[in-house]
Write a protein that holds these residues in place. Structure first.
Motif, short mmCIF file in Angstrom:
data_model
loop_
_atom_site.label_atom_id
_atom_site.label_comp_id
_atom_site.label_asym_id
_atom_site.label_seq_id
_atom_site.Cartn_x
_atom_site.Cartn_y
_atom_site.Cartn_z
N GLY A 293 6.25 2.37 -5.25
CA GLY A 293 4.58 2.54 -4.40
C GLY A 293 5.10 3.42 -3.64
N GLY A 294 5.89 2.78 -2.88
CA GLY A 294 5.94 3.91 -1.54
C GLY A 294 6.02 5.59 -1.81
N VAL A 295 6.94 5.44 -2.52
CA VAL A 295 6.74 7.19 -3.64
C VAL A 295 5.43 7.58 -3.16
CG1 VAL A 295 8.52 8.62 -4.60
CG2 VAL A 295 9.28 7.07 -3.61
N VAL A 296 4.79 7.28 -4.27
CA VAL A 296 3.64 7.56 -4.67
C VAL A 296 2.41 7.44 -3.36
CG1 VAL A 296 1.45 7.21 -5.55
CG2 VAL A 296 3.87 6.39 -7.06
N ALA A 297 2.53 6.86 -2.52
CA ALA A 297 1.66 6.82 -1.09
C ALA A 297 2.37 8.27 -0.25
CB ALA A 297 1.65 5.96 -0.42
N PHE A 298 3.72 8.94 -0.32
CA PHE A 298 3.85 9.49 0.77
C PHE A 298 3.89 11.00 -0.32
CE2 PHE A 298 7.66 12.85 -0.05
CZ PHE A 298 7.61 13.28 1.15
N LEU A 299 3.72 10.33 -1.68
CA LEU A 299 3.31 12.39 -1.92
C LEU A 299 2.02 12.61 -2.37
CD1 LEU A 299 5.26 12.12 -5.73
CD2 LEU A 299 5.18 14.02 -3.53
#
Ligand SMILES: NC(=O)c1ccc[n+]([C@@H]2O[C@H](COP(=O)([O-])OP(=O)(O)OC[C@H]3O[C@@H](n4cnc5c(N)ncnc54)[C@H](OP(=O)(O)O)[C@@H]3O)[C@@H](O)[C@H]2O)c1
Length: 260
Positions: free
Chosen positions: A231-237
């Motif tokens: 989830g956090g990697v999606v938010a970063f991208l």
């Protein structure tokens, strides 16, 4: 219409990786349109997100991504929230066949390609008018895109094809300032992957411990992933921090080798 919040749409977002992405985007201050096939799952996910991040954090509509009318309804629902979409996350996938690759039927093949590839492509196309400079598209592919999973050959092919779709669309949309990226999760503990992580422990009928599974699957970090690892990697991208990243796939797999 939403007043202040940028809009995110995440498909298949009522459980697992999609729900984790929806939660992370709501946490970052976006309004998230949640969807999946079952209305009760949508209501539950919307309630969960709104409980965590406030009454304006999420709304939802059922959408089976393989159904054109459902896809159109999702676009119309999102358009009723905002004229523009900041983040579009294409997460839905299905695995219809397990076993030797030539045992697959044409129907199983078609269904997998319809959901995993065609629906993702046509959702980007249908949302295209709502994507503007600063918007991003994120595909959820898989470590199977790089390392075909034994028994899941056709599924692995759909996920490798997604890498190509990500590259092609990133070039097409870059001129409009729209970024297109992908995330390739390793083994993540969700219902979808249950067969892979709920291995029987030498006939004892118990789930193997996480570090035993990771050895079995050669995961250098010696644990399987959790939805929150994605989830956090999606938010970063989708964030400004990733403003110069497009056409890339981030592998989030605890160190599993990934090379085409
Ligand atoms: N788990 C892993 O190890 C792993 C690894 C690599 C990649 N992935 C990828 O991650 C993505 C999500 O998987 P997951 O593990 O998070 O699955 P999951 O926890 O089983 O959740 C699946 C979600 O998809 C929804 N859904 C299923 N079919 C749908 C359809 N046709 N249209 C719309 N929504 C649908 C389900 O809700 P409803 O039942 O209400 O539809 C649910 O919200 C998939 O693209 C998968 O290929 C997973």
């Amino acid at each position: 219409m939403l007043e202040n919040k940028p809009l995110a749409v995440v498909t298949a977002s009522t459980a697992g990786i999609g729900l984790s992405a929806a939660m992370a985007l709501a946490k970052s201050g976006m309004h998230v349109v949640v969807s999946s096939r079952k209305a009760e799952n949508v209501s539950q996910a919307v309630a969960l997100i709104n409980d965590a991040y406030g009454p304006d954090a999420a709304s939802g509509i059922p959408c089976h991504v393989g159904n054109k009318a459902n896809r159109e309804a999702l676009v119309a629902f999102a358009a009723s929230r905002s004229a523009h979409i900041r983040a579009l996350v294409l997460n839905a996938a299905v695995s219809t066949a397990y076993g030797p690759i030539f045992n697959i039927s044409e129907d199983q093949w078609d269904k997998m390609f319809d959901i995993n590839l065609k629906a993702a492509f046509f959702l980007v196309k249908d949302f295209n008018d709502m994507l503007t400079a600063g918007s991003s598209v994120t595909f959820i592919t898989s470590i199977a895109a790089y390392n075909p999973i034994p028994g899941l050959g056709a599924y692995s092919i759909t996920k490798t094809a997604l890498l190509g779709m990500c590259k092609t669309l990133s070039v097409e949309l870059a001129r409009d300032g729209i970024r297109v990226n992908a995330i390739a999760p390793g083994l993540i503990q969700t219902k979808f992957s249950e067969k892979l992580w709920k291995h029987k422990d030498q006939g004892k009928g118990e789930a193997m411990e996480s570090n035993k599974i990771s050895k079995f699957l050669h995961i250098p970090m010696r644990r399987i992933g959790m939805p929150n690892d994605i989830g956090g990697v999606v938010a970063f991208l989708v964030s400004e921090d990733a403003a110069y990243i497009t056409g890339e796939t981030i592998v989030v797999a605890g160190g599993i080798t990934s090379k085409l």
